[in-house]
Design a protein around this motif. Sequence first.
Motif, PDB file in Angstrom:
ATOM      1  N   HIS A  45      34.444  20.250  63.230  1.00  0.00           N
ATOM      2  CA  HIS A  45      35.392  20.503  64.315  1.00  0.00           C
ATOM      3  C   HIS A  45      36.289  19.272  64.436  1.00  0.00           C
ATOM      4  CE1 HIS A  45      37.228  21.474  68.110  1.00  0.00           C
ATOM      5  NE2 HIS A  45      36.619  22.645  68.122  1.00  0.00           N
ATOM      6  N   GLN A 402      50.124  33.364  70.128  1.00  0.00           N
ATOM      7  CA  GLN A 402      48.855  34.076  70.304  1.00  0.00           C
ATOM      8  C   GLN A 402      48.673  34.550  71.743  1.00  0.00           C
ATOM      9  OE1 GLN A 402      45.139  32.012  69.408  1.00  0.00           O
ATOM     10  NE2 GLN A 402      43.944  33.745  70.170  1.00  0.00           N
ATOM     11  N   MET A 403      48.900  33.654  72.711  1.00  0.00           N
ATOM     12  CA  MET A 403      48.612  34.002  74.111  1.00  0.00           C
ATOM     13  C   MET A 403      49.549  35.090  74.630  1.00  0.00           C
ATOM     14  SD  MET A 403      46.036  32.098  74.629  1.00  0.00           S
ATOM     15  CE  MET A 403      45.627  31.403  73.045  1.00  0.00           C
ATOM     16  N   ARG A 537      38.003  23.043  50.936  1.00  0.00           N
ATOM     17  CA  ARG A 537      36.669  22.942  51.529  1.00  0.00           C
ATOM     18  C   ARG A 537      36.700  23.241  53.023  1.00  0.00           C
ATOM     19  NH1 ARG A 537      35.197  17.644  51.076  1.00  0.00           N
ATOM     20  NH2 ARG A 537      37.108  16.998  50.035  1.00  0.00           N
ATOM     21  N   GLY A 539      38.498  25.538  54.236  1.00  0.00           N
ATOM     22  CA  GLY A 539      38.719  26.973  54.404  1.00  0.00           C
ATOM     23  C   GLY A 539      40.166  27.408  54.333  1.00  0.00           C
TER      24      GLY A 539
ATOM     25  N   THR B 168      43.911  38.720  72.304  1.00  0.00           N
ATOM     26  CA  THR B 168      43.004  38.815  71.149  1.00  0.00           C
ATOM     27  C   THR B 168      41.588  39.246  71.522  1.00  0.00           C
ATOM     28  OG1 THR B 168      42.854  36.400  71.244  1.00  0.00           O
ATOM     29  CG2 THR B 168      44.232  37.349  69.528  1.00  0.00           C
ATOM     30  N   SER B 395      42.174  35.940  75.837  1.00  0.00           N
ATOM     31  CA  SER B 395      42.251  35.710  74.394  1.00  0.00           C
ATOM     32  C   SER B 395      40.903  35.289  73.833  1.00  0.00           C
ATOM     33  CB  SER B 395      43.324  34.659  74.088  1.00  0.00           C
ATOM     34  OG  SER B 395      44.590  35.112  74.517  1.00  0.00           O
ATOM     35  N   ALA B 399      40.013  30.627  72.300  1.00  0.00           N
ATOM     36  CA  ALA B 399      41.296  30.236  72.901  1.00  0.00           C
ATOM     37  C   ALA B 399      41.088  29.280  74.069  1.00  0.00           C
ATOM     38  CB  ALA B 399      42.069  31.474  73.354  1.00  0.00           C
ATOM     39  N   GLN B 402      40.339  25.962  72.633  1.00  0.00           N
ATOM     40  CA  GLN B 402      41.495  25.258  72.074  1.00  0.00           C
ATOM     41  C   GLN B 402      42.398  24.701  73.172  1.00  0.00           C
ATOM     42  OE1 GLN B 402      44.229  27.443  69.481  1.00  0.00           O
ATOM     43  NE2 GLN B 402      45.633  25.708  69.429  1.00  0.00           N
ATOM     44  N   SER B 407      35.117  20.903  71.875  1.00  0.00           N
ATOM     45  CA  SER B 407      34.476  21.179  70.598  1.00  0.00           C
ATOM     46  C   SER B 407      33.184  21.981  70.785  1.00  0.00           C
ATOM     47  CB  SER B 407      34.196  19.889  69.831  1.00  0.00           C
ATOM     48  OG  SER B 407      33.377  19.034  70.578  1.00  0.00           O
ATOM     49  N   VAL B 409      32.241  25.025  71.564  1.00  0.00           N
ATOM     50  CA  VAL B 409      32.799  26.366  71.718  1.00  0.00           C
ATOM     51  C   VAL B 409      31.998  27.302  70.798  1.00  0.00           C
ATOM     52  CG1 VAL B 409      34.902  27.754  71.655  1.00  0.00           C
ATOM     53  CG2 VAL B 409      35.062  25.281  72.023  1.00  0.00           C
ATOM     54  N   LYS B 414      36.172  32.510  65.120  1.00  0.00           N
ATOM     55  CA  LYS B 414      36.825  32.631  66.435  1.00  0.00           C
ATOM     56  C   LYS B 414      36.226  33.712  67.336  1.00  0.00           C
ATOM     57  CE  LYS B 414      40.763  30.127  65.271  1.00  0.00           C
ATOM     58  NZ  LYS B 414      42.196  30.037  65.137  1.00  0.00           N
ATOM     59  N   ALA B 543      33.710  28.589  53.962  1.00  0.00           N
ATOM     60  CA  ALA B 543      33.893  27.550  54.990  1.00  0.00           C
ATOM     61  C   ALA B 543      33.938  28.160  56.393  1.00  0.00           C
ATOM     62  CB  ALA B 543      35.175  26.764  54.728  1.00  0.00           C
ATOM     63  N   HIS B 544      34.255  29.437  56.472  1.00  0.00           N
ATOM     64  CA  HIS B 544      34.267  30.110  57.778  1.00  0.00           C
ATOM     65  C   HIS B 544      32.901  30.704  58.118  1.00  0.00           C
ATOM     66  CE1 HIS B 544      38.497  30.035  56.450  1.00  0.00           C
ATOM     67  NE2 HIS B 544      38.721  29.775  57.714  1.00  0.00           N
TER      68      HIS B 544
END
Lengths: 575, 575
Positions: A45, A402-403, A537, A539, B168, B395, B399, B402, B407, B409, B414, B543-544
Motif C-alpha cells: 500500500h 469516479q465519484m 510487479r 500489477g 461504484t 462508492s 473510495a 482513498q 491504508s 482498508v 477494491k 498482484a491484485h
Amino acid sequence: MPKFIRVDMKSKKVTTEECPENYAGLAGRGLTSTFVANEVKASCHPLGHYNKLIFAPGYLTGTSAANSGRLSCGAKSPLTGGIKESNTGGTFGQKMSKMDIKAIVFEEIPAEDKYYVVKITMDGVSFDEAPAETIGMGNYAAIKVLQAKYGPKVGVAIIGPAGEMRLTAANISFADPQSNIRSAGRGGLGAVMGSKKIKAVVIDDTGAGKVAIADVEAFKSASKRFTTALTTHPVTGQGLPKYGTNVLVNILNEAGGLPTKNFRTGRNDWANDIGGETMAERIEARGGKTTHGCHAGCIIRCSQHYNDKEGKYLTSGFEYETVWALGANACIDDLDAIAYADREFDEVGVDSIDVAVAVGVAMEAGIIPWGDAKASLDLIMEIRKGTPLGRILGSGAAAVGQMYGLSRVPVVKKQAIPAYDPRAVKGVGLTYATTPMGADHTAGYAVATNILKVGGFVDPLGKEGQVELSRNLQIATAAVDSTGMCLFIAFAILDIADGFNALVDMINARYGLSLTADDVVELGKNILRAERDFNKRAGLTNAHDRLPEFFEEECAPHNVTWDFTDEEVDSVLNF
Amino acid sequence: MPKFIRVDMKSKKVTTEECPENYAGLAGRGLTSTFVANEVKASCHPLGHYNKLIFAPGYLTGTSAANSGRLSCGAKSPLTGGIKESNTGGTFGQKMSKMDIKAIVFEEIPAEDKYYVVKITMDGVSFDEAPAETIGMGNYAAIKVLQAKYGPKVGVAIIGPAGEMRLTAANISFADPQSNIRSAGRGGLGAVMGSKKIKAVVIDDTGAGKVAIADVEAFKSASKRFTTALTTHPVTGQGLPKYGTNVLVNILNEAGGLPTKNFRTGRNDWANDIGGETMAERIEARGGKTTHGCHAGCIIRCSQHYNDKEGKYLTSGFEYETVWALGANACIDDLDAIAYADREFDEVGVDSIDVAVAVGVAMEAGIIPWGDAKASLDLIMEIRKGTPLGRILGSGAAAVGQMYGLSRVPVVKKQAIPAYDPRAVKGVGLTYATTPMGADHTAGYAVATNILKVGGFVDPLGKEGQVELSRNLQIATAAVDSTGMCLFIAFAILDIADGFNALVDMINARYGLSLTADDVVELGKNILRAERDFNKRAGLTNAHDRLPEFFEEECAPHNVTWDFTDEEVDSVLNF
C-alpha cells in the motif's frame, strides 16, 4: 565518499552509509527508480509502512553547470499504483550535493500521531516536532515559519494541508532561492511524505564545501560549450526566457492541439487572453518579473513573478499546463483568476495539473458551470478545508470522475492527461499511454518534434514516425532526469550536437569517467526497464497503457482521432 | 428455441435471435461470464458504451425444483475493473425462463439525457420514459409506482438513486414475490445500468407457459431426492430456516473470526445483542416473519420480515454480512439501527456489504465515532442526497479509504472484504484473494468446511488443506451459480452425495443430457478460466490477488496472521 542516508521514521534511527555498490553509478531518476524497484515491495500500500520515499540529486546537481539544480523524488505512487519519479527545482538538491549526500531515504511510519520536521546538517539528522502553527497552514507561510526557526537560507521540502490529508494529488513543495514554491508535483508523493508524518525536511549546508570535480579544467570547458548551446537555441535562449512555458498557449491553439472543454476540441477563440504574450505584458505592467530562475545557476529562467492588480506578488512557476487546464480545458478566460488558483495549488500543496484537470471534470459532472472562475476558485478552496468535496478534488481528476460516475475522464493510470491533445499531437499521446509514470508530457516530450520542430519534424497529425519518436525521447528523458539538469536543456541538445556532447563531457569530468553517447542511451533504457519491472510487479500491465476511449471521438479543427492499434502502442517500449 | 435478446439503448433497436452456438450449453454465471469475456472489450471504461449488461437465468431457474430462482447479472465491474457476476433472487429470473428467454443483453448508451423503463413481454421489448416521480425515489416506492403502471405481478429490476449517480457500490434491485427487495449486490452493476439510462426493466410473463422439461418423470424423481437432501441437512433444514444467515454472528464470534472494529480483532462481547437468536426473538415479538423465501419454490426460506418497534415492516433479506459490518466491524450494538440502515441500503440501491464496511472505514478516518448508530444512519442518508460525502460512501470502502488517505482498508480488487476474518478463517481468505470477483465470500465459501464442518473439516487457523479447499469450492460455486440454484443448496450437496447427484439428474432431465459429475467440475473450471482471462486482459494480475498488508498484524483471540506466501496464494487457481 558520497553518503547514503536512511531515516527510519518509526524508530527514528538514522543510518548513514557509503553508497551501496548497486547504486554507485546512479543519480537522480536513475537512482530513485532503481532504488524503488529494488527496495520497495511492489504490491505494498503506497501509504503503508513498506513504501519508501527517496530524494536524490542528479549527476551534476550543485555544480557550476548551467541549469543543474534538479532533485528527483521517488516512491510507489498513491495515485497510479506504480513507480513514481517527480523532480523539482529549488535549493534542496544543490545543498544535498554540496553536502555530498547521494540520497536520503525515508522509511516506515511513526506509531505516534504527530508531525515531524526532519533536519539535515553536516552533523547529521535530527527530529523536531513540527511547529504547531504549520499544521494546516499554507506552504508560503509555513516555509517562513521554518526559515525563521532554522535559518533564512535552509532548504525546505514541505507538504501542505493536502499532504497532511494524504490526498492522491498532494505534492511535495520546495523553497526556491526567493523562498517561493517549486514542486515535485505529480503522482501524490506528498501523500507518501504525509503518511510518514513528515511535515517538512529542512537542510542546512553550513560547513559544506563545493561539489567535488575530478577534472576541473575539462569541466569548465565543457560547461562553457553547454552554456553556449542553451543561449544559442531559440527555445532556451529566447522563447522560454521571454514568455515562460505559457508561450505554448497560442502555439498549441494554432496547431489545433490545445484541449478545450475537457478535451472536446483542440482550438478556442480566447486562447490569446490567457497566453504567454498577454501574461508577459501584464507582468510588466504590474511590476513583476517576466523571467526568473527556480534554482541558482539557471540561465533559461522560464519562471516569473506574477503580481496581482495591486502589484503584490501572487505566484511564480505559473506554467503553461496550469494555465491550459483552467484556461482552455475548463474554459476560464481570466488569467488573474487562474493565477489565484495557481497560488492556492502551491499553498495547499497539490499537483496543479491533476487538480486543474479535475476542475474541468467537475464541470463535466455539473458541480460548477463551465468557465466559472469564481466557482472554480471556491471549489479549489474546499481542498484546504478538508471537506468531502475538497478531498475528492484534491484526489485528482480520476477521483472526481469516479465519484461522479463519468466516463469522460482524461487520465492514464489515473494520472491526469496534460496540455496537448493526443489526437492532434500524436507523439506525446504515445508517451501518455506508455510511460511508467502515468500520463506525463515530460516523460517524452514529443511536442518538441511534432509542434516546435526541435530535433527534426514528425507530422503531429500522422502516425508515421511517432512510435520511434516517443521511444527515443522517453529513453533520452530518463537519462536527462538523472543528470540533475532541467529537462528544458533537451530543446538545445536535441538540435545542437555539441550541447549534448558537452553534457556528457561534464559528467565525465565530474566523476573521472569516459561515458559515451551509447552509455547514456543504455542508462535511459535501464531506468525504463527498472520502472516497468516495478510496475509489472505492482500489477500494471499493457492494459494500463491505454488512453481513455473517448479519444476515439474526432477532435476539431483537424478532425483527428486516436488511431493507434494496441500493438503499435505496445511497441513503444519494446526493448 | 430459447431466445437471446439484445437491446441497443442508443438506437433502441432490439434483436431477438436464437441462442448463439457458443452460448448454447451455458446458463447463469456460466453464460454471463462467457458472454462478458467474449463480447465486452476488456480495456473499456465500465461506464462507457463498450460495456454490456447481461441478465441470464440458470439451467433450472423457473422449474419446479426447490430453490431454483436465481438470476445472474454480468458486466465489467466499475468497482473492481474486472469481470462481475452478481446473482439475485426475486421473480425476474423465473419469468425469463418461463418466457424461454435465455439472456437479455443491454448494449450502448443513449445520446439523450433521460431514463427509460425497458418493458419485456411475450410480444417483445419496448421502451417507455421512466415515470418522473421514480427518479431519485427510493426503490420500495418506485417498485410500487412501476407495478401500479405495469401490473402488480410484473418482475422488476431497478436502480435506485445510487445507480442513477453511477456510484461504484450501486446495485441492481429486484422485486421479490412480496415486492420487497432482493439485490444483485456486488461490484457496482447498478452503475452500469445507470450509465445505460435504464431506470428499470419490467418483465411481464403473461401468456408464457411452463419451463420445458425433456423428461418430466425423471425430473420429478430427481427433484424429490434433491428436496430431501435440503430438508435433511441441519444447515438448510434447520439453521437457516430458523435464524436466517444471521445465525452466524455467534458462531463466528465463538470461532474468533468475527471481524470487529475494522478488522482489529475477531471477537467482541456484544455479539449476542446483534445475533440471529436475538433477531428471531425480536421478529416474533413484533409480529414479523422469521422465515420467508426470496423467490417462489424456496424451501430454505432464510429471509425474514423484520418489523420496527411499532410492528411495521422495516426490512427483509437482513443478512449476516450486513449485521456484521455495522454491528461488529463498526461496533454498533443496536440491531434496530442496523435494520434501518439495511432498509436504506435497499432504498438507495447500494451493496450493503461494501457500504457497511465503508461505514467502518469512515470511523477509521474519524468522520464519525466508532459505534455511533445515529451518526452512521445520518452518514448513510447522505448517499441519497448525492452530497460529496454521500458519493464517497456510496462508492464503497476503497473510495472512503482513498479520499481519507488510509491504508487500513479491507478490500481486495477494491471490493470490500466480508464478514469472516481471513486470518482466523484462512480458507475463505484464499477465496477473497483469488476469486476473479474481488473479495467475495460466496465465490468459495470455505467457512462451511472451516467453521461449520460441512463437506468435512479443515482447521480454520492452519494453512494445511486450505488451498485445495478454496480451489475446489470456487470451481463448484462457479458451477452452482450456473444452475439457477441458491448457493445455500451447497451445504446440503457437499455432505449428501445423493443431493448432488439429484441436481445433475435434474439438469439432465430438463435438457435431455447425460452430464456427469466430471462435466460439472469442468464447467466450473471453464467459467473461472474465462473470468480470469477477461481479468488479465482488463489489467488484473496476480498482484491484485493479495489481501491488504494490515492482515500481517495478529488477530485476537487466536493471535493468527495472514501467513500464506504469494506462491501459495497463486496456486489456488492453478488450472
